[in-house]
Design a protein around this motif. Sequence first.
Motif, PDB file in Angstrom:
ATOM      1  N   ILE A  98      52.905 -73.353  62.108  1.00 41.09           N
ATOM      2  CA  ILE A  98      52.785 -73.701  63.526  1.00 41.09           C
ATOM      3  C   ILE A  98      52.473 -72.452  64.350  1.00 41.09           C
ATOM      4  O   ILE A  98      51.604 -72.458  65.229  1.00 41.09           O
ATOM      5  N   ASN A  99      53.161 -71.364  64.043  1.00 38.88           N
ATOM      6  CA  ASN A  99      52.906 -70.096  64.746  1.00 38.88           C
ATOM      7  C   ASN A  99      51.510 -69.555  64.447  1.00 38.88           C
ATOM      8  O   ASN A  99      50.936 -68.814  65.252  1.00 38.88           O
ATOM      9  N   ASP A 100      50.970 -69.916  63.282  1.00 39.57           N
ATOM     10  CA  ASP A 100      49.621 -69.490  62.920  1.00 39.57           C
ATOM     11  C   ASP A 100      48.543 -70.318  63.603  1.00 39.57           C
ATOM     12  O   ASP A 100      47.348 -70.075  63.395  1.00 39.57           O
ATOM     13  N   GLY A 101      48.949 -71.322  64.374  1.00 41.43           N
ATOM     14  CA  GLY A 101      48.000 -72.059  65.187  1.00 41.43           C
ATOM     15  C   GLY A 101      47.324 -73.228  64.524  1.00 41.43           C
ATOM     16  O   GLY A 101      46.160 -73.535  64.811  1.00 41.43           O
ATOM     17  N   ILE A 102      48.012 -73.922  63.622  1.00 40.97           N
ATOM     18  CA  ILE A 102      47.395 -75.096  63.000  1.00 40.97           C
ATOM     19  C   ILE A 102      47.200 -76.205  64.028  1.00 40.97           C
ATOM     20  O   ILE A 102      47.927 -76.304  65.020  1.00 40.97           O
ATOM     21  N   ASP A 103      46.208 -77.052  63.763  1.00 43.23           N
ATOM     22  CA  ASP A 103      45.911 -78.182  64.639  1.00 43.23           C
ATOM     23  C   ASP A 103      46.542 -79.477  64.130  1.00 43.23           C
ATOM     24  O   ASP A 103      46.762 -80.413  64.893  1.00 43.23           O
ATOM     25  N   LEU A 104      46.826 -79.520  62.820  1.00 44.81           N
ATOM     26  CA  LEU A 104      47.426 -80.702  62.191  1.00 44.81           C
ATOM     27  C   LEU A 104      48.221 -80.252  60.982  1.00 44.81           C
ATOM     28  O   LEU A 104      47.765 -79.381  60.232  1.00 44.81           O
ATOM     29  N   MET A 105      49.381 -80.843  60.795  1.00 42.51           N
ATOM     30  CA  MET A 105      50.199 -80.571  59.611  1.00 42.51           C
ATOM     31  C   MET A 105      50.153 -81.776  58.673  1.00 42.51           C
ATOM     32  O   MET A 105      50.268 -82.928  59.117  1.00 42.51           O
ATOM     33  N   LEU A 106      49.996 -81.499  57.393  1.00 44.30           N
ATOM     34  CA  LEU A 106      50.108 -82.515  56.354  1.00 44.30           C
ATOM     35  C   LEU A 106      51.278 -82.135  55.456  1.00 44.30           C
ATOM     36  O   LEU A 106      51.380 -80.981  55.029  1.00 44.30           O
ATOM     37  N   ALA A 107      52.148 -83.093  55.163  1.00 49.03           N
ATOM     38  CA  ALA A 107      53.299 -82.844  54.286  1.00 49.03           C
ATOM     39  C   ALA A 107      53.373 -83.962  53.261  1.00 49.03           C
ATOM     40  O   ALA A 107      53.215 -85.138  53.610  1.00 49.03           O
ATOM     41  N   VAL A 108      53.638 -83.596  51.999  1.00 47.70           N
ATOM     42  CA  VAL A 108      53.596 -84.611  50.957  1.00 47.70           C
ATOM     43  C   VAL A 108      54.760 -84.457  49.985  1.00 47.70           C
ATOM     44  O   VAL A 108      55.116 -83.345  49.601  1.00 47.70           O
ATOM     45  N   SER A 109      55.368 -85.571  49.658  1.00 48.43           N
ATOM     46  CA  SER A 109      56.295 -85.722  48.540  1.00 48.43           C
ATOM     47  C   SER A 109      57.744 -85.351  48.819  1.00 48.43           C
ATOM     48  O   SER A 109      58.069 -84.166  48.917  1.00 48.43           O
ATOM     49  N   THR A 110      58.574 -86.373  48.895  1.00 49.02           N
ATOM     50  CA  THR A 110      60.036 -86.336  48.913  1.00 49.02           C
ATOM     51  C   THR A 110      60.617 -85.894  50.258  1.00 49.02           C
ATOM     52  O   THR A 110      60.013 -85.090  50.973  1.00 49.02           O
ATOM     53  N   PRO A 111      61.813 -86.384  50.578  1.00 50.71           N
ATOM     54  CA  PRO A 111      62.476 -85.977  51.822  1.00 50.71           C
ATOM     55  C   PRO A 111      62.752 -84.486  51.891  1.00 50.71           C
ATOM     56  O   PRO A 111      62.812 -83.916  52.991  1.00 50.71           O
ATOM     57  N   GLU A 112      62.938 -83.853  50.737  1.00 47.14           N
ATOM     58  CA  GLU A 112      63.254 -82.429  50.728  1.00 47.14           C
ATOM     59  C   GLU A 112      62.121 -81.579  51.306  1.00 47.14           C
ATOM     60  O   GLU A 112      62.346 -80.457  51.760  1.00 47.14           O
TER      61      GLU A 112
END
Length: 424
Positions: A98-112
């Motif tokens: 986020i601090n690096d300035g992303i425009d969109l985050m993608l997260a995959v696999s498991t609650p952890e």
Amino acid sequence: MTRLNRRQFTGLLATTGLLLSARAALAQDTDTIRIGFCSPRTGPLAGFGKTDGYVLEQARAALTGGIEVAGKTYAVEILDRDTQSDPARAAQLAKDLINDGIDLMLAVSTPEVINPVSDACEAAGVPCLSTVMPWEAWYFGRGAKPGEPSPFKWTYHFGFGVGEFAQTYLSMWPQIETNKKIGVMYPNDADGNAVRAALAPQLEDGGYTIVDPGAYETGTTDFSSQIALFKSEGVEIINTFPIPPDFAAFWRQAAQQGLSRQIKIVQTAKTGLFPAEIEALGSLGEKIASAAYWHRDFPYSSSVTGQSSRALADGWEAETGEQWTQQLGASLSLIDAGIAALKAASDPKSKEAVRDALAVLNVETIGGQVDFTAGPVPNVAYGPILGAQWVKAAEGPFALDYVLVDNAPDPNVPVAAKLLPYNG
């Protein structure tokens, strides 16, 4: 401490200023879309992230020329990070991206992985899209309340839920005659608590008897008490949602103590998904039933790479010499959906515009349809989970084949076989 003279101090300030300026310039680059991608490439959940390098390679190659949005071409940069299966590290990596300035985050696999990344994005006002965990553990596990408006403004999740598990289990299990007694192994974590609260009642409504020894802690090494209870109650079905090392310990002990001989269906989730996990069990792995959120027989293709499901699986095997896994299509479907949202946004460099595009996204991916206009709750889109089983391969270089035995949540996907009894 080392003292700095005036010249060294001035140089340090200049260097720091240049680094900060470079980061700020990168973050404000109006011609490049930056996407964060978090997954567990190492640690106890590494099976989920094993194929992500290959998937990202395919996606980056397809996106070399950028994407066109509203008549303008944007370069696309994907910044992938390994959470090492650690929620605290996942949260920190998300903040760094986020601090690096992303425009969109993608997260995959498991609650952890997904929950801490989603929470970081929600707090920072960054759009985030995720998949591969029960949506109840994502939605209610992060503080949403049944019947109340969604508390989330920036985070979105698509995929299977407890309802899809119940639909699949209640459709596939009757293929084998049992006494309908289920021994459940639900851990004390986000997944386990969600399925205990929502799945067990649905199975009971379907005519099954639940034998629940209570939640166990992740990392437990002795399951003798649970095994003794299941033996005494005569359970013929095992249903469990553990991390892979916990299931391996439980099932080896179940075999040693004679439980496995009375079990007709071993139904796993969160483990038993990937070839390496089954191979590690040796002869105990054959005929374990699982659930597939993607399969090489899916009749869908990637909107980003153009690959069919079969081509994606075959490409992995040809390049690595290793058996395909369902995570290939799941991770690529996340990229498919993320790129579709960016293309649909009025301005892909506006976080608000990307968020608004996610809220109404309705697109076909290599994993099937992702439709945020159809619920089941705000910020969540439905996804299938299909009945599958590990059986001896009829041919080919691999000992076991992963075959679909039920398609109740998505009849478009072909079924290849019938469920076989574990102790048959």
